[in-house]
Each structure stands twice: as structure tokens, then as C-alpha cells.
Design an enzyme around this catalytic site. Structure first.
Site, PDB file in Angstrom:
ATOM      1  N   LYS A  13       4.808 -22.341   4.549  1.00  0.00           N
ATOM      2  CA  LYS A  13       4.696 -23.727   5.041  1.00  0.00           C
ATOM      3  C   LYS A  13       3.399 -23.935   5.814  1.00  0.00           C
ATOM      4  CE  LYS A  13       8.436 -23.418   7.523  1.00  0.00           C
ATOM      5  NZ  LYS A  13       8.825 -22.035   7.194  1.00  0.00           N
ATOM      6  N   ARG A  88      14.193 -28.641  11.973  1.00  0.00           N
ATOM      7  CA  ARG A  88      14.853 -27.403  11.541  1.00  0.00           C
ATOM      8  C   ARG A  88      16.362 -27.528  11.646  1.00  0.00           C
ATOM      9  NH1 ARG A  88      10.288 -23.692  12.812  1.00  0.00           N
ATOM     10  NH2 ARG A  88      10.662 -21.724  11.781  1.00  0.00           N
ATOM     11  N   ARG A 127       2.293 -10.440   7.533  1.00  0.00           N
ATOM     12  CA  ARG A 127       1.617 -11.599   8.150  1.00  0.00           C
ATOM     13  C   ARG A 127       0.865 -11.153   9.407  1.00  0.00           C
ATOM     14  NH1 ARG A 127       4.598 -17.188   9.243  1.00  0.00           N
ATOM     15  NH2 ARG A 127       6.166 -15.943  10.306  1.00  0.00           N
ATOM     16  N   ARG A 160       3.237 -11.002  14.793  1.00  0.00           N
ATOM     17  CA  ARG A 160       4.063 -11.769  15.735  1.00  0.00           C
ATOM     18  C   ARG A 160       5.308 -10.989  16.125  1.00  0.00           C
ATOM     19  NH1 ARG A 160       4.615 -17.586  12.925  1.00  0.00           N
ATOM     20  NH2 ARG A 160       6.742 -17.220  13.623  1.00  0.00           N
ATOM     21  N   ARG A 171      16.325 -14.565  11.442  1.00  0.00           N
ATOM     22  CA  ARG A 171      15.701 -15.874  11.195  1.00  0.00           C
ATOM     23  C   ARG A 171      16.130 -16.423   9.839  1.00  0.00           C
ATOM     24  NH1 ARG A 171       9.572 -14.978  12.113  1.00  0.00           N
ATOM     25  NH2 ARG A 171       9.480 -17.249  11.990  1.00  0.00           N
TER      26      ARG A 171
HETATM   27  P1  ADP Z   1       5.614 -20.087   7.203  1.00  0.00           P
HETATM   28  O1  ADP Z   1       4.691 -21.058   7.902  1.00  0.00           O
HETATM   29  O2  ADP Z   1       6.480 -20.750   6.163  1.00  0.00           O
HETATM   30  O3  ADP Z   1       6.417 -19.246   8.156  1.00  0.00           O
HETATM   31  P2  ADP Z   1       3.130 -18.726   6.445  1.00  0.00           P
HETATM   32  O4  ADP Z   1       2.309 -19.848   5.887  1.00  0.00           O
HETATM   33  O5  ADP Z   1       2.739 -18.205   7.779  1.00  0.00           O
HETATM   34  O6  ADP Z   1       4.711 -19.081   6.387  1.00  0.00           O
HETATM   35  O7  ADP Z   1       3.105 -17.546   5.356  1.00  0.00           O
HETATM   36  C1  ADP Z   1       3.821 -16.315   5.579  1.00  0.00           C
HETATM   37  C2  ADP Z   1       2.957 -15.137   5.113  1.00  0.00           C
HETATM   38  O8  ADP Z   1       2.820 -15.167   3.695  1.00  0.00           O
HETATM   39  C3  ADP Z   1       1.551 -15.159   5.688  1.00  0.00           C
HETATM   40  O9  ADP Z   1       1.136 -13.823   5.923  1.00  0.00           O
HETATM   41  C4  ADP Z   1       0.711 -15.809   4.584  1.00  0.00           C
HETATM   42  O10 ADP Z   1      -0.639 -15.387   4.648  1.00  0.00           O
HETATM   43  C5  ADP Z   1       1.422 -15.308   3.332  1.00  0.00           C
HETATM   44  N1  ADP Z   1       1.419 -16.281   2.222  1.00  0.00           N
HETATM   45  C6  ADP Z   1       1.451 -17.638   2.292  1.00  0.00           C
HETATM   46  N2  ADP Z   1       1.441 -18.210   1.058  1.00  0.00           N
HETATM   47  C7  ADP Z   1       1.426 -17.162   0.190  1.00  0.00           C
HETATM   48  C8  ADP Z   1       1.421 -17.070  -1.249  1.00  0.00           C
HETATM   49  N3  ADP Z   1       1.469 -18.161  -2.031  1.00  0.00           N
HETATM   50  N4  ADP Z   1       1.409 -15.830  -1.803  1.00  0.00           N
HETATM   51  C9  ADP Z   1       1.389 -14.713  -1.015  1.00  0.00           C
HETATM   52  N5  ADP Z   1       1.397 -14.740   0.328  1.00  0.00           N
HETATM   53  C10 ADP Z   1       1.402 -15.925   0.925  1.00  0.00           C
HETATM   54  P1  AMP Z   2       7.504 -20.852  13.160  1.00  0.00           P
HETATM   55  O1  AMP Z   2       6.143 -20.610  13.702  1.00  0.00           O
HETATM   56  O2  AMP Z   2       7.659 -22.208  12.539  1.00  0.00           O
HETATM   57  O3  AMP Z   2       7.984 -19.736  12.258  1.00  0.00           O
HETATM   58  O4  AMP Z   2       8.502 -20.873  14.424  1.00  0.00           O
HETATM   59  C1  AMP Z   2       8.675 -19.709  15.230  1.00  0.00           C
HETATM   60  C2  AMP Z   2       9.912 -19.889  16.115  1.00  0.00           C
HETATM   61  O5  AMP Z   2       9.742 -21.008  17.000  1.00  0.00           O
HETATM   62  C3  AMP Z   2      11.230 -20.165  15.376  1.00  0.00           C
HETATM   63  O6  AMP Z   2      11.858 -18.988  14.881  1.00  0.00           O
HETATM   64  C4  AMP Z   2      12.030 -20.848  16.481  1.00  0.00           C
HETATM   65  O7  AMP Z   2      12.544 -19.903  17.420  1.00  0.00           O
HETATM   66  C5  AMP Z   2      10.968 -21.687  17.197  1.00  0.00           C
HETATM   67  N1  AMP Z   2      10.874 -23.042  16.604  1.00  0.00           N
HETATM   68  C6  AMP Z   2       9.802 -23.584  15.950  1.00  0.00           C
HETATM   69  N2  AMP Z   2      10.067 -24.829  15.542  1.00  0.00           N
HETATM   70  C7  AMP Z   2      11.343 -25.090  15.920  1.00  0.00           C
HETATM   71  C8  AMP Z   2      12.224 -26.199  15.764  1.00  0.00           C
HETATM   72  N3  AMP Z   2      11.851 -27.323  15.101  1.00  0.00           N
HETATM   73  N4  AMP Z   2      13.473 -26.107  16.288  1.00  0.00           N
HETATM   74  C9  AMP Z   2      13.869 -25.015  16.947  1.00  0.00           C
HETATM   75  N5  AMP Z   2      13.118 -23.928  17.110  1.00  0.00           N
HETATM   76  C10 AMP Z   2      11.858 -23.951  16.610  1.00  0.00           C
END
Ligand code: ADP
Ligand code: AMP
Length: 213
Positions: A13, A88, A127, A160, A171
Site C-alpha cells: 500500500k 482500518r 522490508r 521496523r 497483524r
Molecule cells: P504496506 O504499506 O502495505 O504495509 P509496503 O509498501 O511497505 O506495504 O511494502 C511491504 C514490503 O514489500 C516493502 O519491503 C516493499 O519494498 C515490498 N514491496 C512492495 N511492493 C512490492 C512488489 N510489487 N513486489 C515485491 N515487493 C514489494
Molecule cells: P502501517 O505503517 O500502516 O503498517 O501501520 C503500523 C501500525 O500502526 C499498525 O499495525 C497499527 O498498530 C498502527 N496503525 C496505523 N494506522 C492505523 C489505523 N488506521 N488504525 C489503527 N491503528 C493504526
């Protein structure tokens, strides 16, 4: 254009939201990034949020909703935004919906980035995040130019705390229980679009762009 990114943690995302924000010149708003910035700065909100985040739980709606509504009320959001990680829960979506309806507005697209659970743990353990500028990399798929260093700002990249495998399982469980119902919520509103998130990030982006056209 008001866009919501839906999908499991690690579905991509944030990666896609950044590309959308750049292409369409709208702000990328990540509640996770807002919480992490607060944790880094040692604020009261950050300390409260960290208790939940470290366990893979959601931060309570009362805390999250206010932050988001304040953010989207800012001047730079007047032409739209891409929300990443919010809503969420169904109550969060309802509050957002109501706040927008009061302004005569609505969400235009909810983009569901679909990645099966089997792929997620691998994605999350690879990541690497920059806590300074919010950039995200993957050690195999999307590596930085220099290992461990952010391409954008030169700061050190970190795994992270909540990307450790045991927290990721939690999660995912929380995602299925509390966030996945939003797929039906936005389907009912006629704005849900699903893209395959398992393909190369550029191809995911192409699929999204063809939806937004
Ligand atoms: P989210 O925001 O949904 O938690 P991220 O955008 O941070 O996810 O992506 C999660 C991990 O997967 C990151 O390390 C990112 O670089 C990697 N990633 C994102 N899109 C792709 C893809 N299409 N193919 C492979 N790895 C990806
Ligand atoms: P993210 O960076 O989107 O993966 O979010 C990391 C963490 O932040 C999540 O696992 C939650 O603990 C918290 N968080 C982020 N956005 C929300 C939301 N909209 N509602 C509740 N918790 C959130």
C-alpha cells in the site's frame, strides 16, 4: 481525487501510495508514518500508540480518527489525497464517510492491493524503512542503492519493530478480523477496485493508473 489504499500489512500500500501521490500531485497520508514520527519524537501520542503497535494491534479508533480528520482538513488536501493505512476498521470508515458527506464529498476509489498471506511474512521480514523520510525498501525486491542507507535522505534504514515474524502473524490476524470487512463496505459503495499485488511494483502501479484514468 480521494483514494484509499486497502490490503494486508505488507501488501504494498505504502509503495503504491507514494507513486500515486507523485503522479497525481496529491498528499500521501499514512497513519502508520504519523504514529512512527510521534514515537521518534517521544510525544504522548507516540508513547500511547507504541503500546499497541509493538504487539501488532490496532491503535484505538479514538486516537486514530482525530489525527486523520485533522490531517485531511489541511490546505494541501483540498484537491484530494491518498490514504494509506486508514481506515482500518468499520467505525473508522464510517467516521470518515460522515465527515466527507458533511462537506458534500466522498471517497472516489478504494484500491485493494491483493497479496496472499503466504507472501506477506517474506515481504515484511525483507522490508527496510527510513524513519526519517518514510521511504520503504525491500532487501531483495526493491533494494536501496547502498545497503542500509536511504536513497532519498542518506539516513540509516531499519527493520521496523512490528515487522518481526511473530508480530506479523498477529497483524495478519488483526487484518482479517478488523480490516478485511472494509472490502465489502467499499464494494457496497461502488468504489472498490482490486489489483494483483504479487506482480512487480511497476506493473501494480500500471494497473492502478488504468483504474484512475
Ligand atoms: P504496506 O504499506 O502495505 O504495509 P509496503 O509498501 O511497505 O506495504 O511494502 C511491504 C514490503 O514489500 C516493502 O519491503 C516493499 O519494498 C515490498 N514491496 C512492495 N511492493 C512490492 C512488489 N510489487 N513486489 C515485491 N515487493 C514489494
Ligand atoms: P502501517 O505503517 O500502516 O503498517 O501501520 C503500523 C501500525 O500502526 C499498525 O499495525 C497499527 O498498530 C498502527 N496503525 C496505523 N494506522 C492505523 C489505523 N488506521 N488504525 C489503527 N491503528 C493504526
Amino acid at each position: 481525487m480521494k483514494i484509499i489504499m486497502l490490503g494486508a500489512p505488507g501488501a504494498g500500500k505504502g509503495t503504491q501510495a507514494k507513486m500515486i501521490a507523485e503522479r497525481y500531485q496529491i498528499p500521501h497520508i499514512s497513519t502508520g508514518d504519523i504514529f512512527r514520527a510521534n514515537i521518534k519524537n517521544g510525544t504522548q501520542l507516540g508513547m500511547e500508540a507504541k503500546k499497541y503497535m509493538d504487539q501488532g494491534l490496532l491503535v484505538p479508533d479514538e486516537l486514530t480518527v482525530k489525527i486523520l480528520l485533522d490531517r485531511v482538513a489541511q490546505e494541501d488536501c483540498k484537491n484530494g489525497y491518498v490514504l494509506d493505512g486508514f481506515p482500518r476498521t468499520i467505525p473508522q470508515a464510517e467516521v470518515l464517510d460522515k465527515a466527507l458527506a458533511e462537506l458534500g464529498e466522498a471517497i472516489d476509489y478504494a484500491i485493494n492491493v491483493d497479496v496472499p498471506d503466504e507472501n506477506i511474512v517474506r515481504r515484511m521480514s525483507g522490508r527496510r524503512a527510513c524513519l526519517s523520510c518514510g521511504a520503504t525498501y525491500h532487501v531483495e525486491h526493491i533494494p536501496p542503492k547502498q545497503e542500509g542507507v536511504c536513497d532519498n535522505c542518506g539516513q540509516a534504514l531499519v527493520l521496523r519493530d512490528d515487522d518481526k515474524p511473530e508480530t506479523v502473524q498477529n497483524r495478519l490476524k488483526v487484518y482479517h478480523e478488523q480490516t478485511q470487512p472494509l472490502i465489502d463496505f467499499y464494494t457496497a459503495k461502488g468504489v472498490l477496485k482490486t489489483v494483483d499485488g504479487t506482480v512487480d511494483m511497476k506493473d501494480v502501479f500500471e494497473a492502478i493508473v488504468s483504474i484512475l484514468k
